[in-house]
Motif scaffolding. Structure first.
Motif, mmCIF file in Angstrom:
data_model
loop_
_atom_site.group_PDB
_atom_site.id
_atom_site.type_symbol
_atom_site.label_atom_id
_atom_site.label_comp_id
_atom_site.label_asym_id
_atom_site.label_seq_id
_atom_site.Cartn_x
_atom_site.Cartn_y
_atom_site.Cartn_z
ATOM 1 N N SER A 181 -68.509 -104.526 43.594
ATOM 2 C CA SER A 181 -68.669 -103.103 43.303
ATOM 3 C C SER A 181 -69.215 -102.358 44.515
ATOM 4 O O SER A 181 -69.771 -102.965 45.452
ATOM 5 N N SER A 182 -69.088 -101.042 44.494
ATOM 6 C CA SER A 182 -69.613 -100.216 45.589
ATOM 7 C C SER A 182 -71.113 -100.396 45.750
ATOM 8 O O SER A 182 -71.625 -100.547 46.868
ATOM 9 N N LEU A 183 -71.851 -100.382 44.642
ATOM 10 C CA LEU A 183 -73.307 -100.522 44.730
ATOM 11 C C LEU A 183 -73.695 -101.907 45.236
ATOM 12 O O LEU A 183 -74.677 -102.054 45.974
ATOM 13 N N ALA A 184 -72.933 -102.938 44.846
ATOM 14 C CA ALA A 184 -73.229 -104.289 45.330
ATOM 15 C C ALA A 184 -73.039 -104.360 46.846
ATOM 16 O O ALA A 184 -73.866 -104.941 47.558
ATOM 17 N N LEU A 185 -71.963 -103.775 47.355
ATOM 18 C CA LEU A 185 -71.733 -103.769 48.801
ATOM 19 C C LEU A 185 -72.814 -102.969 49.533
ATOM 20 O O LEU A 185 -73.261 -103.361 50.618
ATOM 21 N N ILE A 186 -73.253 -101.867 48.936
ATOM 22 C CA ILE A 186 -74.325 -101.070 49.549
ATOM 23 C C ILE A 186 -75.624 -101.875 49.600
ATOM 24 O O ILE A 186 -76.375 -101.806 50.585
ATOM 25 N N GLY A 187 -75.899 -102.648 48.567
ATOM 26 C CA GLY A 187 -77.083 -103.502 48.580
ATOM 27 C C GLY A 187 -77.036 -104.508 49.714
ATOM 28 O O GLY A 187 -78.047 -104.761 50.396
ATOM 29 N N LEU A 188 -75.879 -105.094 49.934
ATOM 30 C CA LEU A 188 -75.683 -106.041 51.033
ATOM 31 C C LEU A 188 -75.900 -105.360 52.379
ATOM 32 O O LEU A 188 -76.640 -105.863 53.240
ATOM 33 N N ILE A 189 -75.277 -104.217 52.564
ATOM 34 C CA ILE A 189 -75.380 -103.500 53.849
ATOM 35 C C ILE A 189 -76.812 -103.063 54.128
ATOM 36 O O ILE A 189 -77.350 -103.287 55.222
ATOM 37 N N SER A 190 -77.453 -102.430 53.141
ATOM 38 C CA SER A 190 -78.794 -101.889 53.372
ATOM 39 C C SER A 190 -79.803 -102.996 53.662
ATOM 40 O O SER A 190 -80.702 -102.820 54.496
ATOM 41 N N ASP B 94 -83.387 -90.882 46.011
ATOM 42 C CA ASP B 94 -84.431 -91.820 45.582
ATOM 43 C C ASP B 94 -84.096 -92.468 44.239
ATOM 44 O O ASP B 94 -84.964 -93.011 43.570
ATOM 45 N N ARG B 95 -82.823 -92.409 43.855
ATOM 46 C CA ARG B 95 -82.438 -92.894 42.532
ATOM 47 C C ARG B 95 -82.535 -94.417 42.409
ATOM 48 O O ARG B 95 -82.880 -94.937 41.346
ATOM 49 N N TYR B 96 -82.260 -95.137 43.496
ATOM 50 C CA TYR B 96 -82.126 -96.595 43.414
ATOM 51 C C TYR B 96 -83.258 -97.319 44.142
ATOM 52 O O TYR B 96 -83.779 -96.838 45.152
ATOM 53 N N HIS C 264 -75.078 -91.902 47.789
ATOM 54 C CA HIS C 264 -75.551 -90.521 47.739
ATOM 55 C C HIS C 264 -75.012 -89.732 46.547
ATOM 56 O O HIS C 264 -75.551 -88.687 46.211
ATOM 57 N N TRP C 265 -73.956 -90.220 45.884
ATOM 58 C CA TRP C 265 -73.381 -89.465 44.774
ATOM 59 C C TRP C 265 -74.325 -89.494 43.566
ATOM 60 O O TRP C 265 -74.962 -90.505 43.270
ATOM 61 N N ASP C 266 -74.429 -88.373 42.855
ATOM 62 C CA ASP C 266 -75.362 -88.237 41.723
ATOM 63 C C ASP C 266 -76.770 -88.669 42.114
ATOM 64 O O ASP C 266 -77.511 -89.236 41.314
#
Length: 336
Positions: free
Chosen positions: A243-252, A71-73, A64-66
């Protein structure tokens, strides 16, 4: 894309297929695989479109940051299929996993995610749907064969250590699946900014022990906004290697599949408490608008296990046993 590497009597072939609304399962994909099941029937395209929308929405919710408009990603997923040749025999489908990439639409840059996510294996079907029931027919249902999962684990670790894997993927895989519906989980004080609050299981499950033979440890985390913890199987350091984004990709990605496949747990109307006992019998849950044939999934597991026995285990039994014994000797020497 396809890549081939020969290691002694084994040749690994890696191929990738885009998972999008036009995806059609290959003839070698296991029918019980989450993404293959979604891509059949008259609603297949809508199923896939809705699934990808859920993944993207969850990703932007966590990242959610920046990202004020959420809908950024955009998450891009490839199915990674690994075939193995034993000696000069025809290829046999060994495993399928997912490789996640993240498109930052603001900078138009693609960011590496995590390979693994889902885990699909014909040989695992053989172990759980053929070997285990045959053992239980002769012995106590609480016991398991002494060598249960040994061959599968050795082949998996052998692949991860091969040039085929290392040249294609820079980091070890992380597999993310449902918690066990037969165990109790207790919330810990540990809290990760992305993975969320950690839980601990009261005792190891058969699945935990099976993945342990694949060289993977397990930890359980419930991310922000989730209602149940997920099981993360990994090599190395789960909390610091990615990375944070990599972990978020896994979770989502995997939380979405679990909401579809196990809504009783992952789409429940109440979140897990300090002591949590997941149940597939719970009626207090919501269902997604995505068709998923769970009964067909269970029926196909036995057929796929028999297929593996006929086309992989029996034809190569002697060679596989010899290789497994030699593999143990090499590993022993390595750790002396």
């Amino acid at each position: 894309m396809q890549q081939t590497t020969r290691t002694n009597d084994f040749t690994f072939d890696i191929s990738t297929t885009r998972f999008d609304e036009d995806y059609c399962p290959s003839s070698s994909s296991r029918g019980t695989t989450n993404f293959a099941n979604l891509a059949r029937g008259e609603n297949r395209r809508q199923n896939l479109r809705n699934t990808l929308t859920m993944i993207n929405n969850r990703f932007n919710d966590l990242a959610h940051w920046d990202n004020p408009s959420r809908d950024r990603y955009a998450v891009e997923i490839e199915i990674v299929s690994v075939d193995v040749h034993v000696a000069d025999a025809a290829a046999f489908p060994l495993i399928e996993v997912l490789d996640v990439q993240i498109l930052d639409t603001l900078s138009n840059v693609r960011i590496d995610g995590i390979v693994g996510n889902n885990f699909s294996s014909y040989l695992r079907d053989y172990d759980f749907s053929v070997v285990l029931p045959e053992h239980h027919a002769k012995a106590s249902r609480s016991s398991i064969p002494d060598d249960f999962g040994e061959l599968h684990g050795k082949l998996f670790t052998h692949f991860l250590d091969s040039a085929a894997y290392r040249e294609r993927f820079p980091q070890p895989p992380v597999i993310c699946i449902s918690v066990s519906s037969t165990k109790t989980y207790r919330r810990l004080e540990n809290h990760h900014p992305i993975l969320g609050v950690e839980y601990r299981q009261d005792e190891s499950s058969l699945t935990d022990r099976y993945f342990e033979k694949m060289g993977l440890r397990v930890r359980y985390f419930m991310p922000r906004g989730a209602v149940a913890p997920l099981a993360f199987y990994f090599r190395g350091d789960l909390l610091n290697d990615y990375s944070s984004l990599a972990l978020i990709g896994l979770i989502s990605t995997m939380e979405t599949f679990q909401k579809i496949y196990r809504p009783e747990i992952y789409n429940a109307n109440a979140a897990a408490g300090r002591i949590y006992r997941p149940s597939l019998e719970s009626r207090d849950h919501s269902v997604t608008q995505i068709a998923y044939d769970r009964e067909e999934r269970s029926q196909l597991a036995l057929l796929q296990g028999k297929f593996t026995e006929e086309h992989f285990v029996k034809p190569h039994q002697t060679l596989l046993e010899q290789w497994a014994a030699a593999h143990c000797e090499r590993e022993t020497e390595k750790h002396r």
